[in-house]
Design a protein around this motif. Structure first.
Motif, short mmCIF file in Angstrom:
data_model
loop_
_atom_site.label_atom_id
_atom_site.label_comp_id
_atom_site.label_asym_id
_atom_site.label_seq_id
_atom_site.Cartn_x
_atom_site.Cartn_y
_atom_site.Cartn_z
N LEU A 241 1.11 -1.58 -0.32
CA LEU A 241 0.05 0.36 0.33
C LEU A 241 0.71 1.17 -0.57
CD1 LEU A 241 -3.07 0.92 0.53
CD2 LEU A 241 -2.32 1.33 2.23
N GLY A 242 2.20 1.55 0.79
CA GLY A 242 2.61 2.08 0.55
C GLY A 242 3.57 2.35 -0.39
N ARG A 243 3.74 1.98 -1.31
CA ARG A 243 4.86 2.11 -2.62
C ARG A 243 3.56 2.54 -3.70
NH1 ARG A 243 9.38 0.05 -2.56
NH2 ARG A 243 10.05 -1.04 -1.21
N TYR A 244 2.54 2.40 -3.62
CA TYR A 244 1.24 2.58 -4.48
C TYR A 244 1.04 3.94 -4.15
CZ TYR A 244 -3.41 3.64 -5.63
OH TYR A 244 -4.56 3.97 -6.42
N TYR A 245 0.89 4.29 -2.88
CA TYR A 245 0.90 6.10 -2.32
C TYR A 245 1.85 6.22 -2.92
CZ TYR A 245 -3.85 4.88 -0.72
OH TYR A 245 -5.13 4.95 -0.77
N GLU A 246 3.32 5.90 -2.50
CA GLU A 246 4.58 6.62 -3.07
C GLU A 246 4.52 7.01 -5.14
OE1 GLU A 246 8.87 5.58 -2.11
OE2 GLU A 246 8.10 3.98 -2.94
N ARG A 247 4.23 6.13 -5.34
CA ARG A 247 3.71 6.20 -6.77
C ARG A 247 2.33 7.09 -7.29
NH1 ARG A 247 2.95 1.99 -12.02
NH2 ARG A 247 3.63 3.26 -13.29
N PHE A 248 1.45 6.63 -6.03
CA PHE A 248 0.50 7.65 -7.15
C PHE A 248 -0.49 8.84 -5.67
CE2 PHE A 248 -0.39 3.32 -9.50
CZ PHE A 248 0.39 3.79 -10.73
N HIS A 249 -0.34 9.77 -6.00
CA HIS A 249 -1.20 10.87 -4.24
C HIS A 249 -2.37 10.90 -5.13
CE1 HIS A 249 3.07 12.05 -5.27
NE2 HIS A 249 2.91 10.93 -3.98
N LYS B 149 -8.46 5.95 -6.83
CA LYS B 149 -7.72 6.19 -7.85
C LYS B 149 -6.62 7.02 -8.26
CE LYS B 149 -9.91 2.36 -9.57
NZ LYS B 149 -9.48 0.95 -9.23
N PRO B 150 -4.96 6.72 -8.74
CA PRO B 150 -4.62 8.16 -9.12
C PRO B 150 -5.20 9.28 -9.43
CG PRO B 150 -3.75 5.84 -9.96
CD PRO B 150 -5.11 5.81 -9.55
N SER B 151 -4.32 10.04 -9.21
CA SER B 151 -5.02 11.94 -9.60
C SER B 151 -4.02 11.24 -10.96
CB SER B 151 -4.32 12.22 -8.74
OG SER B 151 -4.72 12.36 -7.44
N GLU C 212 -3.48 15.09 -1.22
CA GLU C 212 -2.44 14.62 -2.37
C GLU C 212 -2.24 13.06 -1.18
OE1 GLU C 212 -0.88 15.37 -5.54
OE2 GLU C 212 -2.30 16.77 -6.10
N ILE C 213 -2.56 12.19 -1.09
CA ILE C 213 -2.27 11.13 -0.19
C ILE C 213 -0.68 10.44 -0.67
CG2 ILE C 213 -2.85 9.19 1.55
CD1 ILE C 213 -4.38 11.76 1.82
N THR C 214 0.34 10.70 0.21
CA THR C 214 1.55 10.18 -0.11
C THR C 214 1.92 8.32 1.05
OG1 THR C 214 3.06 11.54 2.02
CG2 THR C 214 2.29 12.59 -0.50
N ARG C 215 2.80 8.11 0.62
CA ARG C 215 3.31 7.31 1.61
C ARG C 215 3.69 7.27 3.26
NH1 ARG C 215 7.96 2.63 -0.13
NH2 ARG C 215 7.91 2.11 2.08
N GLU C 216 4.13 8.34 2.98
CA GLU C 216 4.08 9.48 4.70
C GLU C 216 3.05 9.12 5.26
OE1 GLU C 216 5.50 10.19 1.70
OE2 GLU C 216 7.65 9.55 1.55
N ASP C 217 1.89 9.55 4.78
CA ASP C 217 0.17 9.39 5.14
C ASP C 217 -0.20 8.92 5.90
OD1 ASP C 217 0.84 12.41 4.54
OD2 ASP C 217 -0.19 12.15 2.41
N LYS D 102 -6.18 11.56 -4.29
CA LYS D 102 -6.87 12.96 -3.01
C LYS D 102 -8.33 12.58 -2.56
CE LYS D 102 -5.49 16.47 -6.49
NZ LYS D 102 -6.39 17.31 -7.87
N MET D 103 -8.19 12.80 -1.87
CA MET D 103 -9.43 12.77 -0.70
C MET D 103 -9.15 14.04 0.58
SD MET D 103 -8.30 9.05 1.65
CE MET D 103 -7.94 8.10 0.02
N THR D 104 -10.06 14.55 1.18
CA THR D 104 -10.78 15.79 1.87
C THR D 104 -10.70 15.16 2.92
OG1 THR D 104 -13.15 14.44 1.83
CG2 THR D 104 -12.82 16.09 -0.14
N ARG D 105 -10.35 16.08 4.20
CA ARG D 105 -10.25 15.72 5.09
C ARG D 105 -11.64 14.64 5.88
NH1 ARG D 105 -6.46 18.23 7.61
NH2 ARG D 105 -6.21 17.16 9.96
N GLU D 106 -12.95 14.98 4.98
CA GLU D 106 -13.93 14.54 5.89
C GLU D 106 -13.66 12.66 5.40
OE1 GLU D 106 -17.93 14.47 4.12
OE2 GLU D 106 -17.86 16.46 5.66
N GLU D 107 -13.41 12.65 4.50
CA GLU D 107 -13.35 11.19 4.20
C GLU D 107 -12.06 11.04 4.94
OE1 GLU D 107 -13.87 8.02 2.06
OE2 GLU D 107 -15.16 9.45 2.39
#
Length: 125
Positions: free
Chosen positions: A57-65, A122-124, A92-97, A67-72
């Motif tokens: 999952l982390g690598r997915y978010y490392e490659r694609f960011h 899905k990817p932005s 834009e959610i990252t691996r670190e997030d 988008k999600m709202t704070r509420e989501e």
């Protein structure tokens, strides 16, 4: 656009069973348990180990960011965990997030037992 060939060499989509329910049994440190059900129409993957969250999952978010709202994010991860993220209304959610959310305890002192990747992450463009 040409269809990709399957492992058998055919371009037809293979028949396969359909997942109709995903049920996870959680056992808590205090001896209690809980059953959590995920809707497979909204869940593409489920992760429950440090390795899977970090390396898959982390690598997915490392490659694609995605988008999600704070509420989501609060709905999915809880307000206490999301409070550790910067004060923004959209991310834009990252691996670190993802790793921060995975490793941050909630109000009761517990970290997450599972994290799901939703079909809407899905990817932005």
């Amino acid at each position: 656009m040409a269809r990709k060939r399957t492992a058998s060499g055919s371009s037809a989509k293979p028949n396969r069973p359909v997942v109709t329910a995903i049920t996870v049994n959680l056992a808590y440190p205090d001896g209690t348990s809980r059953v959590v059900t995920y809707d497979p129409r909204n869940t593409e993957a489920l992760f429950w180990t440090d390795w899977a969250v970090t390396e898959i999952l982390g690598r997915y978010y490392e490659r694609f960011h995605p988008k999600m709202t704070r509420e989501e994010l609060e709905r999915r991860f809880g307000k206490a965990r999301v409070a550790k993220l910067p004060d923004r209304s959209e991310f834009e959610i990252t691996r670190e997030d993802i790793l921060l959310l995975w490793n941050t305890p909630d109000e009761t002192g517990l970290a997450l037992g599972t994290v799901s990747k939703g079909s809407d992450t899905k990817p932005s463009p």
